[in-house]
Design a protein around this motif. Structure first.
Motif, PDB file in Angstrom:
ATOM      1  N   GLY A 143       0.704  -1.112   0.043  1.00 37.21           N
ATOM      2  CA  GLY A 143       0.004   0.073   0.011  1.00 37.21           C
ATOM      3  C   GLY A 143       0.604   1.389  -0.046  1.00 37.21           C
ATOM      4  N   SER A 144       2.155   1.208   0.112  1.00 37.35           N
ATOM      5  CA  SER A 144       3.028   2.256   0.384  1.00 37.35           C
ATOM      6  C   SER A 144       3.557   2.511  -1.383  1.00 37.35           C
ATOM      7  N   SER A 145       4.482   3.322  -1.520  1.00 37.82           N
ATOM      8  CA  SER A 145       5.130   3.633  -2.764  1.00 37.82           C
ATOM      9  C   SER A 145       6.790   3.291  -2.706  1.00 37.82           C
ATOM     10  N   LEU A 146       7.390   3.270  -3.836  1.00 40.23           N
ATOM     11  CA  LEU A 146       8.750   2.979  -3.782  1.00 40.23           C
ATOM     12  C   LEU A 146       9.414   3.487  -4.996  1.00 40.23           C
ATOM     13  N   ALA A 147      10.538   4.228  -4.714  1.00 44.96           N
ATOM     14  CA  ALA A 147      11.350   4.939  -5.807  1.00 44.96           C
ATOM     15  C   ALA A 147      12.731   4.342  -5.834  1.00 44.96           C
ATOM     16  N   THR A 148      13.235   3.748  -7.084  1.00 45.88           N
ATOM     17  CA  THR A 148      14.431   3.191  -7.060  1.00 45.88           C
ATOM     18  C   THR A 148      15.227   3.963  -8.074  1.00 45.88           C
ATOM     19  N   ILE A 149      16.579   3.799  -8.326  1.00 52.97           N
ATOM     20  CA  ILE A 149      17.298   4.613  -9.204  1.00 52.97           C
ATOM     21  C   ILE A 149      17.000   4.430 -10.696  1.00 52.97           C
ATOM     22  N   GLN A 150      16.066   3.433 -10.861  1.00 54.33           N
ATOM     23  CA  GLN A 150      15.500   3.310 -12.169  1.00 54.33           C
ATOM     24  C   GLN A 150      14.208   3.839 -12.481  1.00 54.33           C
ATOM     25  N   THR A 151      13.625   4.459 -11.537  1.00 56.64           N
ATOM     26  CA  THR A 151      12.221   5.116 -11.480  1.00 56.64           C
ATOM     27  C   THR A 151      12.006   6.597 -11.821  1.00 56.64           C
ATOM     28  N   ALA A 152      13.788   7.122 -12.033  1.00 64.40           N
ATOM     29  CA  ALA A 152      13.649   8.538 -12.473  1.00 64.40           C
ATOM     30  C   ALA A 152      12.923   9.451 -11.404  1.00 64.40           C
ATOM     31  N   GLY A 153      13.164   9.056 -10.115  1.00 67.47           N
ATOM     32  CA  GLY A 153      12.625  10.146  -9.092  1.00 67.47           C
ATOM     33  C   GLY A 153      11.219   9.791  -8.678  1.00 67.47           C
ATOM     34  N   LYS A 154      10.546   8.944  -9.518  1.00 65.78           N
ATOM     35  CA  LYS A 154       8.993   8.688  -9.494  1.00 65.78           C
ATOM     36  C   LYS A 154       9.091   7.543  -8.378  1.00 65.78           C
ATOM     37  N   ALA A 155       8.020   7.676  -7.483  1.00 67.90           N
ATOM     38  CA  ALA A 155       7.661   6.447  -6.682  1.00 67.90           C
ATOM     39  C   ALA A 155       6.450   5.679  -7.106  1.00 67.90           C
ATOM     40  N   LEU A 156       6.737   4.307  -7.334  1.00 67.60           N
ATOM     41  CA  LEU A 156       5.593   3.605  -7.896  1.00 67.60           C
ATOM     42  C   LEU A 156       4.726   2.813  -6.870  1.00 67.60           C
ATOM     43  N   PRO A 157       3.568   2.606  -7.105  1.00 68.19           N
ATOM     44  CA  PRO A 157       2.564   2.072  -6.021  1.00 68.19           C
ATOM     45  C   PRO A 157       2.925   0.662  -5.690  1.00 68.19           C
ATOM     46  N   ILE A 158       3.137   0.131  -4.526  1.00 68.25           N
ATOM     47  CA  ILE A 158       3.187  -1.260  -4.233  1.00 68.25           C
ATOM     48  C   ILE A 158       1.758  -1.680  -3.802  1.00 68.25           C
ATOM     49  N   ASN A 159       1.247  -2.423  -4.772  1.00 73.82           N
ATOM     50  CA  ASN A 159      -0.226  -3.022  -4.865  1.00 73.82           C
ATOM     51  C   ASN A 159       0.012  -4.411  -4.385  1.00 73.82           C
ATOM     52  N   SER A 160       1.182  -5.120  -4.391  1.00 74.65           N
ATOM     53  CA  SER A 160       1.389  -6.648  -4.336  1.00 74.65           C
ATOM     54  C   SER A 160       2.616  -7.070  -3.715  1.00 74.65           C
ATOM     55  N   LEU A 161       2.870  -8.092  -2.918  1.00 76.34           N
ATOM     56  CA  LEU A 161       4.164  -8.460  -2.607  1.00 76.34           C
ATOM     57  C   LEU A 161       4.304 -10.029  -2.884  1.00 76.34           C
ATOM     58  N   LEU A 162       5.538 -10.404  -3.363  1.00 77.29           N
ATOM     59  CA  LEU A 162       5.816 -11.544  -3.603  1.00 77.29           C
ATOM     60  C   LEU A 162       6.744 -12.387  -2.362  1.00 77.29           C
ATOM     61  N   ILE A 163       6.092 -13.357  -1.835  1.00 77.23           N
ATOM     62  CA  ILE A 163       6.500 -13.987  -0.627  1.00 77.23           C
ATOM     63  C   ILE A 163       7.261 -15.277  -1.096  1.00 77.23           C
ATOM     64  N   GLU A 164       8.904 -15.261  -1.110  1.00 77.56           N
ATOM     65  CA  GLU A 164       9.641 -16.448  -1.527  1.00 77.56           C
ATOM     66  C   GLU A 164      10.364 -17.205  -0.669  1.00 77.56           C
ATOM     67  N   GLN A 165      10.622 -18.688  -0.709  1.00 81.53           N
ATOM     68  CA  GLN A 165      11.528 -19.144   0.105  1.00 81.53           C
ATOM     69  C   GLN A 165      12.758 -18.539   0.079  1.00 81.53           C
ATOM     70  N   THR A 166      13.581 -18.831   0.964  1.00 88.51           N
ATOM     71  CA  THR A 166      15.065 -18.703   0.922  1.00 88.51           C
ATOM     72  C   THR A 166      15.908 -19.762   0.315  1.00 88.51           C
ATOM     73  N   LEU A 167      16.968 -19.571  -0.461  1.00 81.80           N
ATOM     74  CA  LEU A 167      17.697 -20.401  -0.946  1.00 81.80           C
ATOM     75  C   LEU A 167      19.482 -20.447  -0.460  1.00 81.80           C
ATOM     76  N   GLN A 168      19.696 -21.570  -0.460  1.00 82.46           N
ATOM     77  CA  GLN A 168      21.269 -21.861  -0.105  1.00 82.46           C
ATOM     78  C   GLN A 168      21.971 -21.701  -1.444  1.00 82.46           C
ATOM     79  N   ILE A 169      22.682 -20.408  -1.512  1.00 80.83           N
ATOM     80  CA  ILE A 169      23.432 -19.994  -2.667  1.00 80.83           C
ATOM     81  C   ILE A 169      24.723 -20.119  -2.520  1.00 80.83           C
ATOM     82  N   GLN A 170      25.312 -20.791  -3.888  1.00 82.14           N
ATOM     83  CA  GLN A 170      26.998 -20.954  -4.094  1.00 82.14           C
ATOM     84  C   GLN A 170      27.425 -19.778  -4.685  1.00 82.14           C
TER      85      GLN A 170
END
Length: 389
Positions: free
Chosen positions: A78-105
């Motif tokens: 329900g909040s918004s997020l701006a990253t270095i790729q959004t040119a200063g614009k905050a995009l709305p967060i309408n959904s979340l992806l919940i994922e498992q953690t992995l053992q990464i090599q």
């Protein structure tokens, strides 16, 4: 057209590319069920927006307990997020992806994109995954390898082997890379995809390749062949005006200036914006009405331009080849009357039926400034916007 990570991973799963176990939520009440469905020592909570670099901006969080997951999800959803790729614009967060953690090599980089110089698809791979690939290209270009794909024969076995050796893969991971490259290529052809990217592509401790992240860009010119993808398009992640423009087959990009531009042809549009800047102005948009412009489309183009309160003048620059100047003139007159324009409109017409077009504008009784050439048009539009040369 961009896809969300969860949508891209759904495409991957359809063709047999391995991704982490995950669940999508759009409400906090769905979180407990999502956590229980994922067999993992912890979880990753990922904000779903159309941008990369989410982790650096706080949009990807590793959590160990359900309590932590609730805290993070509540702060993101329900909040918004701006990253270095959004040119200063905050995009709305309408959904979340919940994922498992992995053992990464190991973390790798794999993408398939359109190589416009080679006029074909090309794989881009790197052992420096999990990092900004642009930074790798700038500082360590030797770590990036390019494999152009001949469209006649497709991905060749020797290319798969070379890629596997370059990434230092062995055993199952080596075999899986070749299969993944073939599936990537076929997926791109089937879905009119301009870019497929996995960063990072991880090698787990049991030597399996997993797409930890996923980015997919669809070629908008091929959307008429992809009704299934069109249905899942998320307009909340796009500029409202740009989304509206696509409905009317207009190519529109919002900019920060105050001189609206309406041009037919991308090259002419770029030249028009260059001249505006040359004479001290700033374009408010890129807008290409295309070769088959109609009075209705021109009217919609005016409405798009005027949706920005910053626009102080409008420059219409039309070269009538396929599109007739008299039709453009009719559209301009219709639009000016419909929207009740109060700002100056500078019009430069050349080409097919140009005299008829100019006559229509002159007889309209509207305050439209006629320009004798492109330079004159740009200068008049800049002056009309109140910019001092």
């Amino acid at each position: 057209m961009n896809l969300h990570e969860y949508q891209a991973k759904a495409l991957f799963q359809e063709v047999g590319i391995a991704v982490p176990a995950g669940q999508l939520i759009t409400e906090l009440s769905q979180l407990d069920a999502a956590l229980n469905a994922i067999n993992s020592d912890g979880w990753v909570v990922k904000a779903q927006i159309h941008a990369g670099a989410r982790g650096k901006a706080g949009g990807v969080k590793l959590v160990k307990t359900a309590t932590e997951a609730h805290e993070v999800a509540a702060s993101l959803l329900g909040s918004s997020l701006a990253t270095i790729q959004t040119a200063g614009k905050a995009l709305p967060i309408n959904s979340l992806l919940i994922e498992q953690t992995l053992q990464i090599q190991e973390e790798l980089y794999l993408s398939l994109l359109v190589d416009r110089e080679a006029k074909s698809y090309a794989f881009v791979i790197s052992a420096a995954g999990g990092m900004d690939i642009e930074a790798v290209a700038e500082h360590s270009p030797e770590k990036i390898l390019n494999f152009p794909i001949d469209p006649v024969v497709g991905v060749m076995p020797y290319q798969m082997r070379e890629a596997g050796f370059a990434l230092g893969l062995t055993g199952d991971a080596f075999k899986q890379l070749g299969s993944m490259m073939q599936k990537f290529y076929q997926l791109a052809l089937d879905k009119d995809i301009a870019l497929l990217e996995i960063n990072p592509l991880v090698v787990t401790t049991d030597n399996q390749l997993i797409a930890l992240d996923a980015k997919v860009n669809i070629d908008s010119n091929g959307l008429y062949r992809q009704p299934g993808l069109v249905k899942i398009r998320d307009f909340s992640q796009e500029d409202t005006r740009e989304a509206k423009a696509s409905e009317h087959q207009l190519n529109y990009i919002a900019l920060d200036g105050n001189i609206g531009c309406m041009v037919n042809g991308a090259g002419l549009a770029m030249a028009t914006m260059d001249l505006i800047k040359l004479y001290g102005g700033e374009p408010a948009n890129f807008l290409d009405v295309g070769g088959g412009a109609t009075p209705e489309r021109v009217s919609e183009a005016f409405k798009l331009i005027l949706s920005s309160s910053e626009v102080k003048s409008i420059l219409v620059n039309i070269f009538g080849g396929i599109v007739r100047c008299d039709l453009i003139a009719e559209g301009i007159i219709q639009a000016v009357k419909e929207v009740g324009l109060t700002i100056p409109v500078v019009v430069r017409l050349e080409g097919t039926n140009v005299e008829q077009g100019r006559a229509l504008l002159a007889q309209s009784g509207l305050s439209i400034i006629s320009a004798t050439g492109l330079t004159d048009a740009a200068q008049q539009a800049v002056a009309a916007a109140g910019v001092k040369a």
